[in-house]
Design an enzyme around this catalytic site. Structure first.
Site, PDB file in Angstrom:
ATOM      1  N   CYS A 199      -9.108  -7.337   4.193  1.00 38.23           N
ATOM      2  CA  CYS A 199     -10.331  -8.103   4.325  1.00 38.23           C
ATOM      3  C   CYS A 199     -11.558  -7.195   4.249  1.00 38.23           C
ATOM      4  CB  CYS A 199     -10.333  -8.875   5.621  1.00 38.23           C
ATOM      5  SG  CYS A 199     -10.269  -7.828   7.046  1.00 38.23           S
TER       6      CYS A 199
ATOM      7  N   ARG B 208     -10.302  -7.238  -2.840  1.00 37.02           N
ATOM      8  CA  ARG B 208      -9.396  -6.675  -1.844  1.00 37.02           C
ATOM      9  C   ARG B 208      -8.353  -7.701  -1.396  1.00 37.02           C
ATOM     10  NH1 ARG B 208     -12.238  -2.256   0.735  1.00 37.02           N
ATOM     11  NH2 ARG B 208     -11.312  -2.640   2.750  1.00 37.02           N
TER      12      ARG B 208
ATOM     13  N   TRP C 247      -7.953 -11.454   5.592  1.00 37.99           N
ATOM     14  CA  TRP C 247      -6.577 -11.463   5.114  1.00 37.99           C
ATOM     15  C   TRP C 247      -5.742 -11.487   6.385  1.00 37.99           C
ATOM     16  CZ3 TRP C 247      -2.216  -8.173   5.173  1.00 37.99           C
ATOM     17  CH2 TRP C 247      -1.238  -8.465   4.214  1.00 37.99           C
TER      18      TRP C 247
ATOM     19  N   ASN D 214     -11.958  -5.800  10.768  1.00 35.06           N
ATOM     20  CA  ASN D 214     -10.887  -5.480   9.818  1.00 35.06           C
ATOM     21  C   ASN D 214      -9.911  -4.570  10.555  1.00 35.06           C
ATOM     22  OD1 ASN D 214     -10.729  -3.229   6.967  1.00 35.06           O
ATOM     23  ND2 ASN D 214      -9.281  -4.750   7.629  1.00 35.06           N
ATOM     24  N   GLY D 215      -8.631  -4.938  10.545  1.00 38.48           N
ATOM     25  CA  GLY D 215      -7.628  -4.086  11.189  1.00 38.48           C
ATOM     26  C   GLY D 215      -6.734  -4.887  12.111  1.00 38.48           C
TER      27      GLY D 215
ATOM     28  N   GLU E  31       8.644  -0.270 -11.368  1.00 36.45           N
ATOM     29  CA  GLU E  31       7.240  -0.673 -11.439  1.00 36.45           C
ATOM     30  C   GLU E  31       7.094  -1.969 -12.248  1.00 36.45           C
ATOM     31  OE1 GLU E  31       4.662  -0.065  -9.915  1.00 36.45           O
ATOM     32  OE2 GLU E  31       2.987  -0.591 -11.194  1.00 36.45           O
TER      33      GLU E  31
ATOM     34  N   LYS F 283       5.497  -5.403 -10.769  1.00 35.68           N
ATOM     35  CA  LYS F 283       4.368  -6.101 -11.405  1.00 35.68           C
ATOM     36  C   LYS F 283       4.716  -7.569 -11.613  1.00 35.68           C
ATOM     37  CE  LYS F 283       1.734  -3.975 -10.903  1.00 35.68           C
ATOM     38  NZ  LYS F 283       1.737  -2.651 -10.365  1.00 35.68           N
TER      39      LYS F 283
ATOM     40  N   GLU G 226       4.753  -9.447  -8.317  1.00 34.73           N
ATOM     41  CA  GLU G 226       3.426  -9.549  -7.705  1.00 34.73           C
ATOM     42  C   GLU G 226       2.596 -10.668  -8.307  1.00 34.73           C
ATOM     43  OE1 GLU G 226       1.766  -5.226  -6.304  1.00 34.73           O
ATOM     44  OE2 GLU G 226       2.095  -5.464  -8.447  1.00 34.73           O
TER      45      GLU G 226
ATOM     46  N   HIS H 110      28.175  -1.423 -10.951  1.00 38.11           N
ATOM     47  CA  HIS H 110      28.524  -1.287  -9.540  1.00 38.11           C
ATOM     48  C   HIS H 110      28.017  -2.473  -8.727  1.00 38.11           C
ATOM     49  CE1 HIS H 110      30.087   2.724 -10.216  1.00 38.11           C
ATOM     50  NE2 HIS H 110      29.005   2.985 -10.932  1.00 38.11           N
TER      51      HIS H 110
ATOM     52  N   LYS I 272      -5.581  -5.912  -1.675  1.00 38.67           N
ATOM     53  CA  LYS I 272      -5.743  -4.708  -2.495  1.00 38.67           C
ATOM     54  C   LYS I 272      -5.551  -3.422  -1.694  1.00 38.67           C
ATOM     55  CE  LYS I 272      -6.559  -2.397  -6.199  1.00 38.67           C
ATOM     56  NZ  LYS I 272      -5.460  -2.304  -7.166  1.00 38.67           N
TER      57      LYS I 272
HETATM   58  N1  HGA Z   1      -6.304  -8.927  12.551  1.00 39.14           N
HETATM   59  C1  HGA Z   1      -7.426  -9.699  12.098  1.00 39.14           C
HETATM   60  C2  HGA Z   1      -8.115  -9.047  10.908  1.00 39.14           C
HETATM   61  C3  HGA Z   1      -7.201  -8.989   9.737  1.00 39.14           C
HETATM   62  C4  HGA Z   1      -7.551  -7.984   8.686  1.00 39.14           C
HETATM   63  O1  HGA Z   1      -8.094  -6.933   8.887  1.00 39.14           O
HETATM   64  N2  HGA Z   1      -7.160  -8.277   7.458  1.00 39.14           N
HETATM   65  O2  HGA Z   1      -7.357  -7.339   6.412  1.00 39.14           O
HETATM   66  C5  HGA Z   1      -7.031 -11.124  11.786  1.00 39.14           C
HETATM   67  O3  HGA Z   1      -5.849 -11.440  11.616  1.00 39.14           O
HETATM   68  O4  HGA Z   1      -7.918 -11.969  11.732  1.00 39.14           O
END
Ligand code: HGA
Length: 610
Positions: A2, A27, A75, A99-100, A483, A487, A490, A506, A605
């Site tokens: 995010c 991203r 995200w 973010n995190g 790879e 791709k 994905e 095998h 991303k």
């Molecule tokens: N943990 C938070 C932020 C998610 C995040 O950084 N996404 O890249 C959430 O779940 O809202």
């Protein structure tokens, strides 16, 4: 992952927030939101959130005006993508974007609930908002409360905070997740990466882990975790603003596949007209570090891991020293034997990949101090953490599925194998010259491979209707098969697996029937005859074969056996060429299926969370 945008200025910042989010869209995200402090009739906090695209948020924000705000694309890691879980999260009159991942959020949540706070989302982030509020309630000032809050967080974060009570200040902080501050005479800004800031400024300041930055309209003050003021260098970003425009292409992935000749040319430009390879390409200290190197340990994730796997063949063949390749998320938690003289090579497009960064730190904690980062972003965390560095010049890669970053990583890794070979006295002058010639010719060679696109698009037509696909390769083309399968998974959501072709009998041969297309990477190398036998095994079971062969592959096309011949045989660097048709195949299969090519479902991303 995010994205965060923070803005405080003399003029209306809502368009800046929205444009910043658009720039960060690549991203990957599932929902978006923003909060601003409006000041028309006294300061008031206003929040807008929407599930889906930034365009929907922008439609809601049509007549919104403010001079201070924070914005976010999410995200989801904790709680489903929904409006309720979208950021910003609010506690009373303050709003937070994050973010995190906060690893101790459950403990914090329980404690805060005990203090009377009600949680309305499932996110870990909401705990930050209430924690901050609880510190403010105890009488801390805004900055002090943010400091007290972040000191209690365990995990990774980049946060942006605003409060109705502080209409002239935005505070940002980071540890583990990226955050860059943008400085301009008209206001100050922050974002997850520089691309979101170029609309307002090129003057950027990278925050260190633990930093807190206090942004007002005409000042930026940075504090370390211990509260001491600190100066962080301000640099002028060289990122090209139009590097992220789509131009004539339908998708970023398509654009990036076709940019590969340019990306490789730029990456290899530092060779200049030199007749010999200089280890200094990897940094001033490279000669010493590579002399001390007795073995190589490559650590990476996803596509970068595949680049590392190709490099293993090169390093062992060219430099004659052993090389192992590890998946970062495994290595960081595994008890491993740290052998002295190991050069740790970390590969990451963004340089912010959380697992790779943590794995590098883990390797260092084990006493492995020789390190090299191969990365596409010069100022990134992984680069800063490594002793040597090689910056690929792919330019911003927007499509979630990596293409030009991969081939430029391969170019960097080929140079590494050659440099180690040279330092170890394993590289003859003729081999060095041949390798340099091949490297310099790569942009032209790839441009010719790209001319195969219409034929590959034709193949993709039938292909896209399949549920599964099998990719085969041998030797240094086995990682290329991996790879190719990645791709396809994905972006077209077709289940694909890759095997070294010798492994077929095998186990995986049991899967082969007329509904299982088999894609073979078949360069003209020492293993070609063996690969041909493996292909016969597939044909004998009714499997439909799609072969990417080199010139000189003499089996003719027949029913169920489709062959495309690459324009040139490319020897040791052949993997760099052979991956390109596989990128095109997955792109065109995705086009037929109508998937969201640049933002495939569930993926992001820069994977800045674990
Ligand atoms: N943990 C938070 C932020 C998610 C995040 O950084 N996404 O890249 C959430 O779940 O809202």
């Amino acid at each position: 992952m995010c994205g965060i945008v923070v803005a405080i200025a003399q003029q209306n910042i809502v368009p800046v927030l929205l444009e910043g989010l658009r720039k960060l869209e690549y991203r990957g995200y599932d929902s978006a939101g923003l909060a601003v402090i409006r000041t028309q009739e006294g300061p008031s906090l206003e929040r807008l959130r929407s599930v889906g695209r930034v365009a929907e948020l922008a439609a809601q924000a049509d007549d919104l005006q403010a001079q201070l705000g924070i914005a976010h694309t999410r995200w989801a890691t904790h709680g489903i993508p929904s409006e309720r879980n979208a950021h910003p999260h609010i506690s009373d009159q303050l709003a937070v974007v994050h973010n995190g991942i906060i690893e101790n959020y459950e403990i914090l949540r329980e404690r805060l609930q005990g203090e009377g706070y009600t949680f309305v989302s499932d996110t870990d982030t909401e705990a930050i908002a209430h924690l901050l509020h609880s510190h403010l309630k105890r009488g801390q000032d805004f900055v002090g409360a943010v400091r007290a809050t972040v000191s209690e967080l365990v995990g990774a974060y980049a946060i942006g905070v605003i409060s109705e009570h502080e209409p002239d200040t935005a505070i940002v902080a980071r540890s583990g997740s990226p955050l860059v501050v943008g400085i301009s005479p008209n206001g100050n800004f922050a974002a997850s990466d520089t691309s979101a800031l170029l609309q307002v400024t090129r003057e950027v300041m990278y925050l260190e882990n633990g930093d807190i930055a206090v942004l007002t309209r005409n000042n930026v003050r940075v504090l370390r975790a211990d509260g001491q003021s600190v100066q962080r260098p301000v640099s002028t970003s060289q990122l090209s603003a139009d590097a992220v425009e789509l131009g004539q292409y339908r998708h970023y992935m398509q654009k990036e596949i076709f940019e590969q000749p340019r990306a490789l040319g730029d990456t290899l430009a530092m060779l200049g007209g030199a007749h010999s390879i200089s280890p200094q390409l990897f940094g001033a200290d490279a000669q010493r570090v590579l002399s001390e190197t007795q073995r190589v340990l490559i650590i990476a994730c996803g596509t970068s891991w595949h680049a590392g796997m190709v490099a293993r063949y090169w390093i062992e063949e060219i430099a004659g020293i052993s090389c192992s390749v590890e998946i970062a998320s495994e290595y960081r938690y595994r008890r491993s034997v740290a052998e002295p003289g190991t050069l740790v090579v970390v590969i990451s497009q963004s340089g912010e990949t959380a697992d790779t960064l943590a794995a590098l730190k883990h390797a260092k904690s084990l006493g492995l101090n020789l390190s090299l980062a191969i990365c596409n972003v010069p100022e990134s965390a992984i680069v800063r953490e490594s002793e040597l560095r090689f910056i690929t010049r792919a330019g911003p890669e927007i499509g979630v599925a990596s293409t030009k970053a991969f081939t430029t990583q391969l170019a960097a890794l080929a140079l590494l194998a050659l440099s180690i070979g040279k330092v170890k006295g394993k590289l003859s002058p003729e081999a060095e010259k041949d390798a340099l010639d091949s490297l310099r010719h790569l942009p032209v060679a790839i441009a010719k491979v790209l001319e195969l696109e219409p034929a590959i698009a034709q193949w993709a037509q039938g292909f896209a209707m399949k549920q599964h696909a099998l990719f085969l390769g041998r030797g240094m083309h086995y990682p290329i098969a991996l790879e190719g399968a990645l791709k396809l998974k994905e972006i077209s959501y077709i289940h694909a697996e890759a095997y070294p072709a010798g492994e077929l009998k095998h186990g995986p041969l049991a899967l082969v029937d007329k509904d299982m297309p088999v894609i073979a990477v078949a360069p003209n190398d020492a293993l070609l005859e063996k690969l041909k036998s493996n292909l016969q095994e597939v044909r004998a079971r009714g499997g439909e074969l799609f072969v990417f062969a080199d010139q000189g592959f003499e089996i003719p096309e027949s029913d169920g056996l489709h062959i495309l011949r690459m324009p040139e045989n490319y020897g040791l660097l052949s993997p760099v060429l052979h991956v390109v048709p596989l990128q095109l195949l997955s792109y065109h299969a995705a086009l037929v299926k109508g998937t969201d090519v640049d933002k495939p479902r569930n993926l992001a991303k820069s994977v800045t969370v674990e």
